[in-house]
Structures are given as C-alpha cells and as structure tokens.
Design a protein around this motif. Structure first.
Motif, mmCIF file in Angstrom:
data_model
loop_
_atom_site.group_PDB
_atom_site.id
_atom_site.type_symbol
_atom_site.label_atom_id
_atom_site.label_comp_id
_atom_site.label_asym_id
_atom_site.label_seq_id
_atom_site.Cartn_x
_atom_site.Cartn_y
_atom_site.Cartn_z
ATOM 1 N N ASP A 128 0.870 -1.171 0.000
ATOM 2 C CA ASP A 128 0.000 0.000 0.000
ATOM 3 C C ASP A 128 0.915 1.231 0.000
ATOM 4 O OD1 ASP A 128 -1.655 2.146 0.509
ATOM 5 O OD2 ASP A 128 -2.583 1.277 2.304
ATOM 6 N N GLU A 129 1.403 1.561 -1.179
ATOM 7 C CA GLU A 129 2.389 2.625 -1.318
ATOM 8 C C GLU A 129 1.843 3.988 -0.899
ATOM 9 O OE1 GLU A 129 5.836 4.566 -1.766
ATOM 10 O OE2 GLU A 129 5.571 2.399 -1.771
ATOM 11 N N GLY A 130 0.558 4.248 -1.142
ATOM 12 C CA GLY A 130 -0.024 5.529 -0.769
ATOM 13 C C GLY A 130 0.056 5.781 0.726
ATOM 14 N N THR A 131 -0.389 4.814 1.516
ATOM 15 C CA THR A 131 -0.342 4.959 2.969
ATOM 16 C C THR A 131 1.092 4.873 3.465
ATOM 17 O OG1 THR A 131 -2.523 3.905 3.083
ATOM 18 C CG2 THR A 131 -1.321 4.145 5.153
ATOM 19 N N ASN A 132 1.867 3.990 2.870
ATOM 20 C CA ASN A 132 3.258 3.812 3.266
ATOM 21 C C ASN A 132 4.050 5.102 3.076
ATOM 22 O OD1 ASN A 132 6.204 2.631 2.695
ATOM 23 N ND2 ASN A 132 5.054 1.222 4.002
ATOM 24 N N SER A 133 3.858 5.744 1.952
ATOM 25 C CA SER A 133 4.552 7.000 1.664
ATOM 26 C C SER A 133 4.141 8.084 2.657
ATOM 27 C CB SER A 133 4.249 7.438 0.231
ATOM 28 O OG SER A 133 4.823 8.684 -0.045
ATOM 29 N N MET A 134 2.855 8.138 2.967
ATOM 30 C CA MET A 134 2.368 9.111 3.940
ATOM 31 C C MET A 134 3.026 8.891 5.297
ATOM 32 S SD MET A 134 -1.497 9.644 5.429
ATOM 33 C CE MET A 134 -2.187 10.203 3.897
ATOM 34 N N MET A 135 3.122 7.639 5.733
ATOM 35 C CA MET A 135 3.731 7.344 7.026
ATOM 36 C C MET A 135 5.215 7.707 7.005
ATOM 37 S SD MET A 135 1.330 6.454 8.959
ATOM 38 C CE MET A 135 0.205 7.410 7.930
ATOM 39 N N SER A 136 5.888 7.395 5.922
ATOM 40 C CA SER A 136 7.310 7.725 5.801
ATOM 41 C C SER A 136 7.526 9.228 5.905
ATOM 42 C CB SER A 136 7.845 7.190 4.467
ATOM 43 O OG SER A 136 9.212 7.482 4.342
ATOM 44 N N ASP A 137 6.685 10.002 5.240
ATOM 45 C CA ASP A 137 6.797 11.462 5.290
ATOM 46 C C ASP A 137 6.529 11.988 6.700
ATOM 47 O OD1 ASP A 137 7.375 11.455 2.583
ATOM 48 O OD2 ASP A 137 5.378 12.155 1.979
ATOM 49 N N LEU A 138 5.511 11.436 7.360
ATOM 50 C CA LEU A 138 5.200 11.865 8.728
ATOM 51 C C LEU A 138 6.363 11.558 9.672
ATOM 52 C CD1 LEU A 138 1.473 10.763 9.170
ATOM 53 C CD2 LEU A 138 2.350 13.098 9.273
ATOM 54 N N ILE A 139 6.916 10.372 9.533
ATOM 55 C CA ILE A 139 8.024 9.963 10.398
ATOM 56 C C ILE A 139 9.212 10.899 10.220
ATOM 57 C CG2 ILE A 139 9.760 8.150 10.752
ATOM 58 C CD1 ILE A 139 7.403 6.123 10.159
ATOM 59 N N THR A 140 9.570 11.171 8.992
ATOM 60 C CA THR A 140 10.702 12.059 8.719
ATOM 61 C C THR A 140 10.473 13.438 9.319
ATOM 62 O OG1 THR A 140 11.208 10.875 6.672
ATOM 63 C CG2 THR A 140 12.090 13.108 6.883
ATOM 64 N N GLU A 141 9.291 13.968 9.116
ATOM 65 C CA GLU A 141 8.935 15.298 9.619
ATOM 66 C C GLU A 141 8.965 15.342 11.146
ATOM 67 O OE1 GLU A 141 4.641 17.133 9.679
ATOM 68 O OE2 GLU A 141 5.498 17.292 7.661
ATOM 69 N N GLN A 142 8.396 14.329 11.770
ATOM 70 C CA GLN A 142 8.296 14.334 13.226
ATOM 71 C C GLN A 142 9.626 14.041 13.908
ATOM 72 O OE1 GLN A 142 4.994 11.715 13.677
ATOM 73 N NE2 GLN A 142 3.532 13.312 13.170
ATOM 74 N N GLU A 143 10.471 13.248 13.282
ATOM 75 C CA GLU A 143 11.804 13.048 13.844
ATOM 76 C C GLU A 143 12.559 14.377 13.885
ATOM 77 O OE1 GLU A 143 12.720 8.386 12.675
ATOM 78 O OE2 GLU A 143 13.390 9.974 11.309
ATOM 79 N N LYS A 144 12.409 15.179 12.844
ATOM 80 C CA LYS A 144 13.053 16.489 12.819
ATOM 81 C C LYS A 144 12.452 17.396 13.897
ATOM 82 C CE LYS A 144 14.306 20.364 9.889
ATOM 83 N NZ LYS A 144 14.218 20.981 8.556
ATOM 84 N N ASP A 145 11.131 17.363 14.047
ATOM 85 C CA ASP A 145 10.496 18.171 15.097
ATOM 86 C C ASP A 145 11.004 17.778 16.483
ATOM 87 O OD1 ASP A 145 8.965 19.677 13.308
ATOM 88 O OD2 ASP A 145 7.194 18.396 13.517
ATOM 89 N N ILE A 146 11.153 16.482 16.723
ATOM 90 C CA ILE A 146 11.677 16.025 18.012
ATOM 91 C C ILE A 146 13.094 16.534 18.217
ATOM 92 C CG2 ILE A 146 12.430 14.002 19.345
ATOM 93 C CD1 ILE A 146 9.972 12.526 18.199
ATOM 94 N N TRP A 147 13.921 16.408 17.193
ATOM 95 C CA TRP A 147 15.297 16.895 17.279
ATOM 96 C C TRP A 147 15.327 18.391 17.638
ATOM 97 C CZ3 TRP A 147 17.225 20.203 13.219
ATOM 98 C CH2 TRP A 147 18.524 20.652 13.458
ATOM 99 N N MET A 148 14.474 19.165 16.980
ATOM 100 C CA MET A 148 14.440 20.612 17.236
ATOM 101 C C MET A 148 13.952 20.911 18.658
ATOM 102 S SD MET A 148 13.077 21.920 13.542
ATOM 103 C CE MET A 148 13.583 23.636 13.665
#
Length: 154
Positions: A128-148
C-alpha cells in the motif's frame, strides 16, 4: 482484492490503524492549541509562533489521514468520544511553562511515531504505497520536530 489491488482484510485493519492515528493526531492538535494559548514567560513570542506553526501543520496532517481513510473505503473517526477512546497521548491541561510544553510535544510525537512505524510496516507488507509514503513522510517530519524540540531544551 479491493479496487486498488490491495487485500481487503489487511486494508480494513490498516483503516482501523489509520483511525487510531487520526484520533491521536486530533488530541495532539488540541494540545498544541492549548499550548499556543497558554504559554507564558520570556520565551512566549518564540514558542507562541512555533506552536501555531505546529498546530497548523497538524491540522493539515489530520485532513490527509482522514482522506486516506476515505480513499481506502473507510469512514474517518470524527467525534471527540471516539478520539478519546483511541487516545494514547497525554492530554496537556493548563500547561504554561515553556519546558513542560516542549516536553509534552516530544512525548506526543514519540507516541505518534510508534503508531506511524507500525502502519509503515503493515502497509509495506501489502504494498500500500499511498499509505506507506504518507507514514514515511510523517516519520521524517516528526523526527526532525523532536530533534528541534530537544535542541530547544538543551
């Protein structure tokens, strides 16, 4: 198989997981609104703006998650009773101190990451590439937010 060529049983389970994520994002969003409204102290101006940025972004993500539920043939959760029944986040009430506010954000994002990583695995298993891609994008974004946020705390 459904109309996207995805297995129906697993897709239904992923819709349920997306709804859990949606519920938790709604709580995260409301926490951010409260932090934005109630923050006090010398860092008010910086954090007030940052919390607004975060809640505006969370609102966009909520819409994307709900629309993904609809795309996959489900019905997104849309009432507070359902949100609280599925909530795994701490509810931030009357938080006005800067470090406590940032710690709540870090804690919330960490718990959202757990839900998203679980979905990333499940959606990857059925292609399910659509949902998978969405989760990947969220993870990347939120990891950066946590770092900040952690950098803010020192």
């Amino acid at each position: 198989m459904n109309y996207f060529g995805l297995p129906e049983k697993e897709t239904k389970q992923n819709i349920e997981s997306l709804n859990v994520l949606l519920a938790n994002f709604q709580v995260y969003y409301q926490n951010l609104r409260g932090l934005h409204w109630n923050i006090r102290g010398k860092r008010f101006f910086d954090l007030h703006v940052k919390f607004e940025e975060l809640y505006n972004n969370a609102q966009l993500r909520i819409d994307e998650i709900a629309e993904r539920v609809l795309t996959l043939g489900g019905t997104p959760l849309h009432c507070f009773e359902d949100y609280m029944a599925h909530n795994k986040l701490k509810v931030g009430k009357n938080i006005s101190q800067d470090e406590s506010a940032v710690e709540l954000i870090i804690d919330s994002l960490t718990k959202l990451l757990v839900l998203e990583r679980d979905l990333l695995i499940k959606t990857g298993d059925i292609n399910d590439e659509g949902t998978n891609s969405m989760m990947s994008d969220l993870i990347t974004e939120q990891e950066k937010d946590i770092w900040m946020m952690k950098a803010f705390l020192g």
